[in-house]
Design a protein around this motif. Structure first.
Motif, PDB file in Angstrom:
ATOM      1  N   TYR A 148       0.814  -1.218   0.000  1.00 11.88           N
ATOM      2  CA  TYR A 148       0.000   0.000   0.000  1.00 11.88           C
ATOM      3  C   TYR A 148       0.849   1.270   0.000  1.00 11.88           C
ATOM      4  N   ALA A 188       1.417  -0.324  -4.720  1.00 12.90           N
ATOM      5  CA  ALA A 188       0.087   0.013  -5.227  1.00 12.90           C
ATOM      6  C   ALA A 188       0.041   1.449  -5.743  1.00 12.90           C
ATOM      7  N   ARG A 227      -6.602   2.020  -0.390  1.00  9.53           N
ATOM      8  CA  ARG A 227      -7.460   1.329   0.576  1.00  9.53           C
ATOM      9  C   ARG A 227      -8.914   1.769   0.420  1.00  9.53           C
ATOM     10  N   GLU A 269     -10.576   0.573  -2.960  1.00 10.14           N
ATOM     11  CA  GLU A 269     -10.864  -0.871  -2.979  1.00 10.14           C
ATOM     12  C   GLU A 269     -12.287  -1.128  -2.480  1.00 10.14           C
ATOM     13  N   LYS A 270     -12.734  -0.251  -1.594  1.00 12.68           N
ATOM     14  CA  LYS A 270     -14.040  -0.476  -0.947  1.00 12.68           C
ATOM     15  C   LYS A 270     -15.147   0.445  -1.427  1.00 12.68           C
ATOM     16  N   ASN A 305     -16.782   2.921  -4.664  1.00 14.34           N
ATOM     17  CA  ASN A 305     -16.769   3.297  -6.072  1.00 14.34           C
ATOM     18  C   ASN A 305     -16.913   4.807  -6.211  1.00 14.34           C
ATOM     19  N   LYS A 334      -6.032   0.867 -11.209  1.00 20.28           N
ATOM     20  CA  LYS A 334      -5.951  -0.562 -11.465  1.00 20.28           C
ATOM     21  C   LYS A 334      -5.614  -1.307 -10.170  1.00 20.28           C
ATOM     22  N   ASN A 335      -4.621  -0.812  -9.437  1.00 25.15           N
ATOM     23  CA  ASN A 335      -4.210  -1.457  -8.189  1.00 25.15           C
ATOM     24  C   ASN A 335      -5.274  -1.379  -7.098  1.00 25.15           C
ATOM     25  N   SER A 336      -6.242  -0.478  -7.277  1.00 17.20           N
ATOM     26  CA  SER A 336      -7.336  -0.378  -6.306  1.00 17.20           C
ATOM     27  C   SER A 336      -8.497  -1.285  -6.706  1.00 17.20           C
ATOM     28  N   GLY A 337      -8.300  -2.015  -7.797  1.00 18.83           N
ATOM     29  CA  GLY A 337      -9.346  -2.955  -8.221  1.00 18.83           C
ATOM     30  C   GLY A 337     -10.370  -2.323  -9.140  1.00 18.83           C
ATOM     31  N   LEU A 338     -10.073  -1.167  -9.654  1.00 18.85           N
ATOM     32  CA  LEU A 338     -10.997  -0.515 -10.583  1.00 18.85           C
ATOM     33  C   LEU A 338     -10.463  -0.715 -12.004  1.00 18.85           C
ATOM     34  N   THR A 339     -11.345  -1.049 -12.924  1.00 15.58           N
ATOM     35  CA  THR A 339     -10.880  -1.314 -14.289  1.00 15.58           C
ATOM     36  C   THR A 339     -10.573   0.002 -14.985  1.00 15.58           C
TER      37      THR A 339
END
Ligand code: DAH
Length: 357
Positions: free
Chosen positions: A124, A128, A172, A175-176, A178, A307-312
């Motif tokens: 983190y 990330a 962080r 990730e949770k 949007n 991207k590293n936060s899980g968003l495309t």
């Protein structure tokens, strides 16, 4: 007897006449050697004298005692109507005061306050945020690593460290949550470096992140300019330099300038300067005659961070979602607001310093 000042003196007088070896006691004892008639008369006289002395002493003793009691009462008098002694309640540390002011201003612009852990993983704090291992950019942050035996990281093979900035909370949080989102992240950060008047191993940062449709550098500039104008305004306690004269409606007129710069987690990145608070932009020793003061780092969030936060990324890049991030030192902000020339004062615990706020 009448002149006796205290009970001790009275005692002495009593002893002198009526004590075991007192003058009258002896005379009374000697009565029996006198002829009967004389003894009777003398006895009567002596007893009268004895009674007289006893009475006098008693009265004087009473007078002395009363005087003493009155003195004690006067000395120990309690005025139950007097107001109680106030307990000094203390006050907030200047850094806390500044943090709250910053939070209040950003909250008024729709930002939420978010926190993150002070012990952070390498992922983190660096990876990330697009700062891979062995990347020279890591040299920007002198890091305090934790010893492996103290690590309880749930993430396998993750080295732990004391966070060097509050930027990891960007990842962080995303990730949770949007977008759209607006957050600021105040918090304690750590650096492995020598201390001097502008460096500490422990200090405070404020990170900011806004992601929305079509958010641009222009939005960033407007928000951050508003922030500085409110923060350094006349109504806010603290700084009151010459630039005060050029304020409008209680808010200080402060200009913003962006200088291209490099941060791994933003592209483009910039350094944010504001009008020098000491001279109002004319140029003075405080701003090295430039008229500007460096305040923070910022930029447009790098696709790698999304991207590293899980968003495309394609959802965000070109699709309208984009955002800016910024980071500034709370201590530096407080130093400029209150004209403090040494960061170490904040951590000295010196009441002569703290009581000025
Ligand atoms: N994290 C940076 C530092 O420690 C400050 C910073 C710069 C934060 C640029 C940002 C940014 O979010 O975009 O110095």
């Amino acid at each position: 007897m009448k002149k006796a000042r205290d009970l001790k003196e009275l005692d002495r007088i009593f002893g002198k006449y009526l004590g075991k070896k007192g003058k009258i006691t002896i005379l009374l004892k000697n009565l029996k050697s006198l002829p009967k008639e004389k003894r009777k008369r003398r006895g009567k006289e002596l007893n009268l004298l004895k009674e007289f002395i006893e009475k006098e002493i008693e009265e004087k003793a009473k007078e002395i005692k009363e005087k003493l009691t009155a003195e004690i009462l006067k000395k120990e008098k309690i005025d139950i109507t007097a107001p109680g002694k106030k307990i000094s309640p203390g006050h907030l540390h200047p850094l806390t005061q500044v943090q709250r002011k910053v939070e209040e201003i950003f909250q008024s612009m729709g930002f939420s306050i978010v926190e993150g852990p002070e012990i952070e993983t390498e992922w983190y704090n660096f990876d990330a945020l697009n700062i891979p291992k062995d990347h020279p950019a890591r040299d920007m942050w002198n890091t305090l690593w934790l010893k492996p035996q103290n690590q309880k990281s749930k993430i396998k093979n993750q080295k732990l460290l004391l966070r060097t900035h509050t930027s990891p909370v960007q990842v962080r949080y995303m990730e949770k949550h949007n977008p759209p989102l607006r957050i600021i992240v105040p918090g304690r950060v750590f650096r492995h470096e020598a201390t001097d008047s502008s460096h500490e191993t422990n200090f405070y940062h404020i990170e900011g992140l806004m992601v929305d449709k079509n958010v641009s550098v222009a939005n960033f500039k407007a928000i951050i300019q508003k922030f500085y104008q409110k923060f350094f305004s006349a109504s806010a306690k603290g700084y009151g330099g010459p630039a005060e004269a050029s304020r409008e409606g209680g808010e200080r007129q402060i200009e913003i300038r962006l200088i291209p710069c490099y941060f791994p987690f933003t592209e483009p990145s910039f350094e944010v300067d504001i009008t020098c608070l000491a001279c109002g932009g004319k140029g003075c020793p405080a701003c090295q005659k430039t008229g500007w003061m460096e305040m923070m780092g910022a930029g447009m969030v790098h696709p790698a961070v999304f991207k590293n936060s899980g968003l495309t990324p394609h959802q965000y890049i070109g699709g309208g979602w984009q955002g800016f991030a910024f980071g500034m030192g709370l201590d530096r902000l407080a130093m400029m607001k209150y004209k403090i020339n040494d960061i170490r004062l904040f951590y000295s615990g010196d009441l002569r310093f703290l009581n000025q706020f």
